[in-house]
Design a protein around this motif. Structure first.
Motif, PDB file in Angstrom:
ATOM      1  N   PHE A  70       5.273  -7.273  -2.881  1.00 36.30           N
ATOM      2  CA  PHE A  70       5.677  -5.991  -3.457  1.00 36.30           C
ATOM      3  C   PHE A  70       4.589  -5.433  -4.371  1.00 36.30           C
ATOM      4  CE2 PHE A  70       7.586  -3.809  -7.154  1.00 36.30           C
ATOM      5  CZ  PHE A  70       8.068  -2.675  -6.505  1.00 36.30           C
ATOM      6  N   ILE A  71       4.011  -6.296  -5.205  1.00 36.61           N
ATOM      7  CA  ILE A  71       2.950  -5.856  -6.119  1.00 36.61           C
ATOM      8  C   ILE A  71       1.754  -5.324  -5.333  1.00 36.61           C
ATOM      9  CG2 ILE A  71       1.267  -6.660  -7.825  1.00 36.61           C
ATOM     10  CD1 ILE A  71       3.458  -8.632  -8.784  1.00 36.61           C
ATOM     11  N   TYR A  72       1.386  -6.028  -4.254  1.00 35.13           N
ATOM     12  CA  TYR A  72       0.274  -5.574  -3.429  1.00 35.13           C
ATOM     13  C   TYR A  72       0.603  -4.238  -2.753  1.00 35.13           C
ATOM     14  CZ  TYR A  72      -2.563  -9.846  -3.732  1.00 35.13           C
ATOM     15  OH  TYR A  72      -3.361 -10.864  -4.169  1.00 35.13           O
ATOM     16  N   ALA A  82      -2.322  -7.927  -9.876  1.00 36.50           N
ATOM     17  CA  ALA A  82      -1.361  -9.029  -9.814  1.00 36.50           C
ATOM     18  C   ALA A  82      -1.654 -10.074 -10.880  1.00 36.50           C
ATOM     19  CB  ALA A  82      -1.385  -9.664  -8.426  1.00 36.50           C
ATOM     20  N   GLN A  83      -2.916 -10.417 -11.050  1.00 36.35           N
ATOM     21  CA  GLN A  83      -3.254 -11.421 -12.059  1.00 36.35           C
ATOM     22  C   GLN A  83      -3.113 -10.867 -13.470  1.00 36.35           C
ATOM     23  OE1 GLN A  83      -6.550 -13.601  -9.252  1.00 36.35           O
ATOM     24  NE2 GLN A  83      -6.700 -13.996 -11.424  1.00 36.35           N
ATOM     25  N   ILE A 130      -4.604 -17.001 -13.591  1.00 37.54           N
ATOM     26  CA  ILE A 130      -4.905 -17.049 -12.163  1.00 37.54           C
ATOM     27  C   ILE A 130      -3.662 -16.680 -11.351  1.00 37.54           C
ATOM     28  CG2 ILE A 130      -6.744 -18.739 -12.484  1.00 37.54           C
ATOM     29  CD1 ILE A 130      -4.879 -20.936 -11.640  1.00 37.54           C
ATOM     30  N   LEU A 131      -3.798 -16.670 -10.030  1.00 40.54           N
ATOM     31  CA  LEU A 131      -2.734 -16.150  -9.173  1.00 40.54           C
ATOM     32  C   LEU A 131      -1.709 -17.247  -8.844  1.00 40.54           C
ATOM     33  CD1 LEU A 131      -2.208 -13.331  -7.907  1.00 40.54           C
ATOM     34  CD2 LEU A 131      -3.022 -14.305  -5.746  1.00 40.54           C
ATOM     35  N   LEU A 132      -0.937 -17.634  -9.836  1.00 40.85           N
ATOM     36  CA  LEU A 132       0.146 -18.600  -9.669  1.00 40.85           C
ATOM     37  C   LEU A 132       1.423 -18.018 -10.263  1.00 40.85           C
ATOM     38  CD1 LEU A 132      -1.544 -22.028 -10.555  1.00 40.85           C
ATOM     39  CD2 LEU A 132      -0.936 -21.182  -8.288  1.00 40.85           C
ATOM     40  N   ARG A 133       2.549 -18.637  -9.938  1.00 44.24           N
ATOM     41  CA  ARG A 133       3.848 -18.154 -10.420  1.00 44.24           C
ATOM     42  C   ARG A 133       4.229 -18.732 -11.783  1.00 44.24           C
ATOM     43  NH1 ARG A 133       7.009 -21.615  -5.782  1.00 44.24           N
ATOM     44  NH2 ARG A 133       6.144 -23.625  -6.350  1.00 44.24           N
ATOM     45  N   GLU A 134       3.410 -19.659 -12.303  1.00 34.45           N
ATOM     46  CA  GLU A 134       3.783 -20.376 -13.524  1.00 34.45           C
ATOM     47  C   GLU A 134       4.108 -19.447 -14.693  1.00 34.45           C
ATOM     48  OE1 GLU A 134       3.526 -23.782 -11.393  1.00 34.45           O
ATOM     49  OE2 GLU A 134       2.227 -22.045 -11.214  1.00 34.45           O
TER      50      GLU A 134
END
Length: 374
Positions: A70-72, A82-83, A130-134
């Motif tokens: 969705f963000i993209y 996103a990051q 970075i590009l993680l869900r954490e």
């Protein structure tokens, strides 16, 4: 301006935390130097989101890949955007902690100490850059704890409901965080905010026992333990036991010397050991290389120090039960994570999700009556 307005004395910490995260984000995007935990899952999430956009029917529509898609879609596939959202979530966690500190009247000196810790722990900084869900999960975990604390102080049912909703939001990103409900629901059932007391009536005790039984049965017969960890979906209790007996991954695996788990009872008996290793790995018994020693020094030892202080210190009267509910909350989640984690690298990532609740319990443990005016 938002940071300056709401951070006040903490402004410098918040701004430095933001700049550090922003720098790491640019370093990651431009490949200036290798960044731990970036390059495997980060590229997988990016690839899935971009592939989803090219398909008429996306293949991964839930969890972090769904949100990233969705963000993209609204940003022109901008990974930078996103990051950057991850950075905002990371700073949001710090702002929530400040809100909690002030709700609990924690002395300013202690507020700064805990905020420095959470703002600059290496893994927490990296995971919000970075590009993680954490960072998403940590934010919702922090928000759930904030709502629980407000409920503890006011007894408003709306805060109870919001607390549960935030846990569900976190578990949507990673199912292991559903374990937080173990501590929260115990508080909702046992504590009376109007009387400021815990009342273990027969009804309360039976409700907690039934909750515990349901929790274990649900855990054993669903993907809640493992579905988000290693893409493993147990279709039976036997499948879960086979997974629990698997050795850790590579040189970072731990507890490989444990004998096979023969039944769920044995699994429960070894749970405290698995939780201990999950929270503090890589422990000396599992050191195989210099990086393990460094990992313990900059991460595991910090969790060990915080948990040791939490357990040995006494909270003030008004926060006596609150501290115990927060301990129950992160331990019940650690119980689930410990069975979905068999190596130190994965433990690093998953235990950061519990840091907001650990940090709050740690801050409460520092309150002294004679510090109230500091």
């Amino acid at each position: 301006m938002y940071i300056i307005k709401h951070g006040e004395e903490m402004t410098n910490i918040l701004l430095l935390a933001f700049v550090l995260r922003f720098f790491l984000m640019i370093a990651d995007l431009e490949h200036w130097f290798p960044i731990l935990n970036s390059g495997a899952d980060t590229e997988m999430f990016d690839m899935i989101a971009r592939r989803n956009l090219s398909l008429a029917e996306p293949t991964h529509k839930s969890g972090y890949p769904g949100f990233l898609t969705f963000i993209y879609s609204i940003s022109g596939s901008s990974r930078l955007f996103a990051q950057y959202i991850n950075i905002l979530f990371g700073i949001g966690i710090l702002l929530i902690l400040i809100k909690v500190f002030r709700l609990l009247d924690i002395p300013l000196k202690r507020q700064k100490q805990v905020l420095y810790l959470v703002a600059f722990m290496p893994n927490i900084v990296i995971f919000s850059s970075i590009l993680l869900r954490e960072a998403w999960v940590e934010f919702f975990v922090a928000a759930s704890a904030l709502q629980f604390i407000i409920w503890y102080q006011t007894g408003k049912q709306s805060n109870m409901a919001t607390c549960i909703l935030f846990v569900l939001a976190a578990s949507y990103m990673h199912a292991g965080t559903i374990g937080l409900l173990g501590g929260y629901i115990t508080g909702f059932l046992a504590y009376d905010p109007r009387k400021k007391t815990v009342q273990f009536t027969p009804k309360t005790i039976s409700s907690i026992v039934l909750l515990g039984i349901f929790f274990l049965l649900f855990s054993e017969n669903s993907a809640m333990f493992l579905g988000k960890f290693q893409s493993f979906d147990p279709d039976s209790p036997e499948a879960f036991l086979r997974y629990a007996n698997k050795a850790g991954v590579g040189n970072s695996g731990y507890l490989t010397w444990l004998p096979p788990i023969s039944n769920p009872i044995v699994g429960l008996l070894v749970a405290p050991l698995r939780m201990f290793y999950f929270l503090f790995a890589p422990l000396p018994t599992e050191w195989h290389r210099v990086s393990d020693i460094i990992g313990f020094a900059i991460d595991g030892s910090i969790y060990m120090w915080m948990c040791w202080f939490i357990m040995k210190s006494h909270a003030t009267e008004e926060n006596f039960y609150l501290k115990r509910f927060l301990i129950a909350t992160f331990l019940s989640a650690a119980f689930i994570f410990s069975y979905g984690t068999s190596n130190a690298g994965t433990a690093f990532r998953h235990r950061t999700k519990l840091m907001p609740t650990i940090a709050m319990a740690y801050a409460i443990s520092h309150i002294r009556t004679n510090e109230k005016e500091d």
